[in-house]
Scaffold this motif. Sequence first.
Motif, PDB file in Angstrom:
ATOM      1  N   GLN A  61       0.789  -1.480  -0.169  1.00 23.70           N
ATOM      2  CA  GLN A  61       0.026  -0.112  -0.054  1.00 23.70           C
ATOM      3  C   GLN A  61       0.802   1.409   0.032  1.00 23.70           C
ATOM      4  O   GLN A  61       0.601   2.117  -0.656  1.00 23.70           O
ATOM      5  CB  GLN A  61      -0.918  -0.025   1.353  1.00 23.70           C
ATOM      6  N   THR A  62       2.020   1.240   0.819  1.00 17.85           N
ATOM      7  CA  THR A  62       2.890   2.498   0.933  1.00 17.85           C
ATOM      8  C   THR A  62       3.301   2.795  -0.373  1.00 17.85           C
ATOM      9  O   THR A  62       3.401   3.681  -0.988  1.00 17.85           O
ATOM     10  CB  THR A  62       3.831   2.097   2.102  1.00 17.85           C
ATOM     11  N   LEU A 101       2.374   2.014  -3.334  1.00 15.61           N
ATOM     12  CA  LEU A 101       1.601   2.257  -4.389  1.00 15.61           C
ATOM     13  C   LEU A 101       1.022   3.709  -4.065  1.00 15.61           C
ATOM     14  O   LEU A 101       1.016   4.388  -5.047  1.00 15.61           O
ATOM     15  CB  LEU A 101       0.341   1.277  -4.417  1.00 15.61           C
ATOM     16  N   ALA A 102       0.839   4.090  -2.727  1.00 15.44           N
ATOM     17  CA  ALA A 102       0.450   5.634  -2.469  1.00 15.44           C
ATOM     18  C   ALA A 102       1.717   6.589  -2.698  1.00 15.44           C
ATOM     19  O   ALA A 102       1.337   7.377  -3.402  1.00 15.44           O
ATOM     20  CB  ALA A 102       0.238   5.460  -0.792  1.00 15.44           C
ATOM     21  N   LYS A 103       2.821   6.019  -2.419  1.00 13.82           N
ATOM     22  CA  LYS A 103       3.983   6.886  -2.917  1.00 13.82           C
ATOM     23  C   LYS A 103       4.135   7.113  -4.283  1.00 13.82           C
ATOM     24  O   LYS A 103       4.563   8.203  -5.105  1.00 13.82           O
ATOM     25  CB  LYS A 103       5.273   6.375  -2.431  1.00 13.82           C
ATOM     26  N   TYR A 135       1.422   7.050  -6.386  1.00 12.97           N
ATOM     27  CA  TYR A 135       0.475   7.937  -6.773  1.00 12.97           C
ATOM     28  C   TYR A 135       0.850   9.501  -6.517  1.00 12.97           C
ATOM     29  O   TYR A 135       0.664  10.253  -7.375  1.00 12.97           O
ATOM     30  CB  TYR A 135      -0.975   7.758  -5.759  1.00 12.97           C
TER      31      TYR A 135
END
Lengths: 174, 367
Positions: free
Chosen positions: A40-41, A43-45, A47
């Motif tokens: 998650q981290t 992919l969030a970065k 984004y």
Amino acid sequence: MARPPSDEDFADLVHAAWPSLYRTAYLLLGDAAEAEDLTQTALAKTYASWGRVREPAAARGYARTVLVNTATSWFRRRSWHNELPTETLPERPAPEVGNDDRPVLLAALARLAPRQRAVVVLRFYDDLSVAETARALGITEGTVKSQTSVALDRLRAVLGDSFLQPSDQGASHD
Amino acid sequence: MTEPLTRLLHRVGEDLDAPPPPATAVLERGRGLRRRRTAVLSAGVSVAVVAVLTGAMLLPGGDTDRAVDPVAPSGPTLDGVTFAVGNQVYLDGGEKVVEIDDRAVKSLYYSSAGVLVRHGNNTASDGGGPQRFTLIRPDGTLSPVSVETEENAHGVDPDQPYLAWTEVVESGVEVVVHDVDTDTEVARLPVQGRFTWSPPPVALDGDTVYVGGRPGNDPALLAVDWRTGEVAESDRTAYFPEPRKERTIEYDGRPAVVDLASGEVLHTASSRDSFLTLSPDGRLVAESGFDERAFEDLDATVVDLDSGAEFGMPGSQVGWSTSGQPFVVGADEVTVCDGTSGDCLTEELDLGRGQPQVQLGGRTYES
């Protein structure tokens, strides 16, 4: 690509990349919850830099690089609970790898230094070349080769020689 | 040779059940990161303007959460990571390289006017010959500073545009303060007494120039208010003044970080041989050790002096970015870490062959 990628493009990336990124994360960390958080981290970065992406097809590789860099950051924290002294190797090899491979393999990976573990996972699970691994980790190809050599020596010490023998050459081959 | 390992990794990987992709949660976290990044990038702009800009950015995504936390940690960033090799100064982790018109950079100080470069014929401070100065302004332009010293240890406060040092005159010692932004001398004050070094080293913290150290069993620091001329003897002791934002390092046995006003010990090094370096804002300290058996430096540990949290750095020599984040430079990479979370970012770097001598920003390299 004429227009910047949209949130829908990003959602497509998440769906497409999630399973393989998660599995890479799991092999790096050895824990399902940590692996999910790391993925998650990463992919969030990804984004957060999405506006600069010009070719969404390349974003998957970028996300993997972020994932590995983030994992390396986590390893550096002293409180990292999976940190094990790499010098403390068993005098005798662990039991032969059998049907239930996962715990044996994860225990062996956990004995590697973070960069060695990353090199092993990227090269032998993600099937990256030496050059691709070097780019993903931001290190030289020479470092990838030397870290691979050290990592394989350690894995051999933990898992036994036969573990790293090609199947068509037999266990007695050096 | 590695075919069985590949097969085993794939078998274990394929057996793993990946949870469903949480696209919405990832998107929310990503938007949060983007908002924080926007807030940090806009630090020089008023809060109202930041809020307007951020709101406008979020409209197309239909996000109704407009909250902006301007003090939220931004994560590690190469912004403000400054170091030098030879006469080349690498700004923002190497995104921009500036060449100084001299043979070598000796140290890189942070000031409110920009990066103040101390340079000369070589990188040495002791016996290194003349010390010249150039200001790298935030827009990357260079402004020579008409100051030349020799055998001086200088002081710079990152929140001010001043360079401080001492000069030996017939009547004793004078403290000099120079505005590097306007290139004008703003103070010259006489200080009485004997000192261990000539000229004595200084540190600048706010309006106070700390001058050290007066000889004796407990070498004392003098605290000189350069605006009023008031001189006081500090309660703290050190041969070499190192105050940074009300904190300093003392070497009574094991090195320790001490609160300047109260004397409270905030951190004690794990070994007598450890080396401590305070961040320019005094919030963090980096501790480097030495393995006598292996005869090699140990990787540094960074400690948050307020929370006590600590994390390891992938190197022994720690510099500080302009925002106070610790970083290390290797032969082929630079790593900067977030002082709050311990998250690190590593970027590839090409500094040429071998391991070059690197001068790290935020360190004085005075001796």
